[in-house]
Motif scaffolding. Structure first.
Motif, mmCIF file in Angstrom:
data_model
loop_
_atom_site.group_PDB
_atom_site.id
_atom_site.type_symbol
_atom_site.label_atom_id
_atom_site.label_comp_id
_atom_site.label_asym_id
_atom_site.label_seq_id
_atom_site.Cartn_x
_atom_site.Cartn_y
_atom_site.Cartn_z
ATOM 1 N N ASN A 139 0.833 -1.201 0.000
ATOM 2 C CA ASN A 139 0.000 0.000 0.000
ATOM 3 C C ASN A 139 0.872 1.258 0.000
ATOM 4 O OD1 ASN A 139 0.144 1.311 2.807
ATOM 5 N ND2 ASN A 139 -0.352 -0.792 3.372
ATOM 6 N N PRO A 140 0.384 2.351 -0.564
ATOM 7 C CA PRO A 140 1.209 3.558 -0.732
ATOM 8 C C PRO A 140 1.722 4.162 0.583
ATOM 9 C CG PRO A 140 -0.863 3.772 -1.955
ATOM 10 C CD PRO A 140 -0.928 2.494 -1.177
ATOM 11 N N LEU A 141 0.896 4.153 1.617
ATOM 12 C CA LEU A 141 1.316 4.790 2.877
ATOM 13 C C LEU A 141 2.515 4.074 3.479
ATOM 14 C CD1 LEU A 141 0.699 7.053 4.908
ATOM 15 C CD2 LEU A 141 -0.736 5.391 6.145
ATOM 16 N N ARG A 142 2.536 2.772 3.377
ATOM 17 C CA ARG A 142 3.611 1.967 3.974
ATOM 18 C C ARG A 142 4.983 2.315 3.402
ATOM 19 N NH1 ARG A 142 4.466 -4.559 3.834
ATOM 20 N NH2 ARG A 142 5.922 -4.636 5.577
ATOM 21 N N LYS A 143 5.028 2.888 2.223
ATOM 22 C CA LYS A 143 6.286 3.232 1.564
ATOM 23 C C LYS A 143 6.765 4.649 1.901
ATOM 24 C CE LYS A 143 4.790 0.399 -2.294
ATOM 25 N NZ LYS A 143 4.250 0.427 -3.637
ATOM 26 N N MET A 144 5.983 5.407 2.652
ATOM 27 C CA MET A 144 6.243 6.839 2.782
ATOM 28 C C MET A 144 6.939 7.263 4.060
ATOM 29 S SD MET A 144 2.695 8.232 1.172
ATOM 30 C CE MET A 144 3.298 9.888 0.890
ATOM 31 N N GLY A 145 6.849 6.488 5.113
ATOM 32 C CA GLY A 145 7.329 6.931 6.404
ATOM 33 C C GLY A 145 8.806 6.690 6.645
ATOM 34 N N ASP A 146 9.287 7.321 7.692
ATOM 35 C CA ASP A 146 10.624 7.020 8.198
ATOM 36 C C ASP A 146 10.562 5.713 8.986
ATOM 37 O OD1 ASP A 146 11.892 9.545 7.349
ATOM 38 O OD2 ASP A 146 10.490 10.438 8.778
ATOM 39 N N ILE A 147 9.409 5.487 9.616
ATOM 40 C CA ILE A 147 9.107 4.245 10.321
ATOM 41 C C ILE A 147 7.728 3.817 9.848
ATOM 42 C CG2 ILE A 147 8.724 3.152 12.562
ATOM 43 C CD1 ILE A 147 10.483 5.387 13.808
ATOM 44 N N ASN A 148 7.615 2.567 9.409
ATOM 45 C CA ASN A 148 6.348 2.072 8.865
ATOM 46 C C ASN A 148 5.933 0.782 9.555
ATOM 47 O OD1 ASN A 148 6.060 3.976 6.468
ATOM 48 N ND2 ASN A 148 8.083 3.114 6.106
ATOM 49 N N PHE A 149 4.725 0.785 10.094
ATOM 50 C CA PHE A 149 4.149 -0.410 10.700
ATOM 51 C C PHE A 149 3.050 -0.935 9.785
ATOM 52 C CE2 PHE A 149 5.807 1.989 14.279
ATOM 53 C CZ PHE A 149 6.482 1.014 14.986
ATOM 54 N N TRP A 150 2.954 -2.252 9.679
ATOM 55 C CA TRP A 150 1.953 -2.863 8.808
ATOM 56 C C TRP A 150 1.391 -4.113 9.453
ATOM 57 C CZ3 TRP A 150 2.313 -7.581 5.912
ATOM 58 C CH2 TRP A 150 1.253 -7.772 5.016
ATOM 59 N N VAL A 151 0.069 -4.275 9.380
ATOM 60 C CA VAL A 151 -0.617 -5.454 9.885
ATOM 61 C C VAL A 151 -1.095 -6.273 8.688
ATOM 62 C CG1 VAL A 151 -2.546 -6.328 11.263
ATOM 63 C CG2 VAL A 151 -1.420 -4.182 11.912
ATOM 64 N N ASP A 152 -0.741 -7.539 8.661
ATOM 65 C CA ASP A 152 -1.107 -8.439 7.568
ATOM 66 C C ASP A 152 -2.522 -8.969 7.783
ATOM 67 O OD1 ASP A 152 -1.189 -10.143 5.432
ATOM 68 O OD2 ASP A 152 0.310 -11.541 6.216
ATOM 69 N N SER A 153 -3.489 -8.097 7.527
ATOM 70 C CA SER A 153 -4.902 -8.469 7.624
ATOM 71 C C SER A 153 -5.704 -7.528 6.747
ATOM 72 C CB SER A 153 -5.384 -8.371 9.078
ATOM 73 O OG SER A 153 -6.771 -8.653 9.153
ATOM 74 N N LYS A 154 -6.811 -8.013 6.258
ATOM 75 C CA LYS A 154 -7.733 -7.190 5.489
ATOM 76 C C LYS A 154 -9.017 -6.932 6.272
ATOM 77 C CE LYS A 154 -6.136 -8.344 0.822
ATOM 78 N NZ LYS A 154 -4.782 -8.572 1.176
ATOM 79 N N VAL A 155 -9.005 -7.215 7.570
ATOM 80 C CA VAL A 155 -10.159 -7.018 8.442
ATOM 81 C C VAL A 155 -9.929 -5.733 9.242
ATOM 82 C CG1 VAL A 155 -11.539 -8.006 10.317
ATOM 83 C CG2 VAL A 155 -10.517 -9.513 8.584
ATOM 84 N N TYR A 156 -10.798 -4.744 9.007
ATOM 85 C CA TYR A 156 -10.622 -3.438 9.658
ATOM 86 C C TYR A 156 -10.412 -3.545 11.162
ATOM 87 C CZ TYR A 156 -11.640 -0.495 5.617
ATOM 88 O OH TYR A 156 -11.567 0.146 4.418
ATOM 89 N N ASN A 157 -11.297 -4.267 11.852
ATOM 90 C CA ASN A 157 -11.194 -4.306 13.315
ATOM 91 C C ASN A 157 -9.924 -4.993 13.798
ATOM 92 O OD1 ASN A 157 -13.475 -2.817 14.008
ATOM 93 N ND2 ASN A 157 -14.812 -4.586 13.713
#
Length: 181
Positions: A139-157
């Motif tokens: 996803n685009p946001l994950r590439k933009m930060g100095d520090i990027n956190f990502w959760v491997d899920s497609k479930v909003y909650n």
């Protein structure tokens, strides 16, 4: 498997997938920002906006770190009316962020245009950018930060719950570190 056990397992998998080095880097960055007299700005949409409010208050109250968020209806509706929804957060960042502040942006999908525009503005202003996202790994946001956190899920909650716990853990570590100095 029982629905609740499966659900909680998904949250646990998300929580445990974090690189704790990134959490420690986030703590160090926020402590550094605070020591230099700068601030933390945190924002998101929907449930992520609620998380941003919670974390901003806890940073200020419990960790003694100056923090603001943009959840005032008058600010959002004024800026969205004048600049368009995709630009309102970018304009808020432009008005409130200073060089070397920390900006934390949360988007479950990492594709919300207003969050992406705000990330671009934060970088242009020389702010330190921390992103939290989920859904697709590229996803685009994950590439933009100095520090990027990502959760491997497609479930909003699931994504939102994990983001909230990671951020509250960061606040707790900062509060504890400050108590022992």
């Amino acid at each position: 498997m029982d629905f609740f056990k499966d659900y909680f397992n998904q949250i646990n998998q998300g929580l445990n997938s974090v690189d704790t080095g990134l959490l420690n880097k986030t703590v160090d960055l926020i402590l550094s920002v605070n020591k230099r007299g700068k601030k933390v700005i945190i924002s998101g949409n929907g449930a992520s906006a609620a998380i941003a409010s919670h974390i901003s208050v806890d940073l200020t109250k419990n960790a003694k770190v100056r923090s603001v968020n943009f959840n005032e209806a008058d600010l959002i509706t004024c800026f969205a009316n004048d600049y368009g929804y995709e630009k309102w957060l970018e304009r808020a960042i432009e008005c409130y962020a200073d060089k070397d502040d920390a900006v934390i942006l949360i988007s479950s999908s990492g594709e919300s245009q207003n969050i992406i525009n705000a990330a671009q503005k934060a970088k242009k202003l020389g702010a330190n950018l921390i992103t939290l996202s989920g859904f697709n790994a590229d996803n685009p946001l994950r590439k933009m930060g100095d520090i990027n956190f990502w959760v491997d899920s497609k479930v909003y909650n699931i994504v939102e719950s994990v983001h909230n716990i990671w951020l509250t853990a960061v606040v707790e570590k900062i509060a504890i570190a400050k108590d022992y100095k």
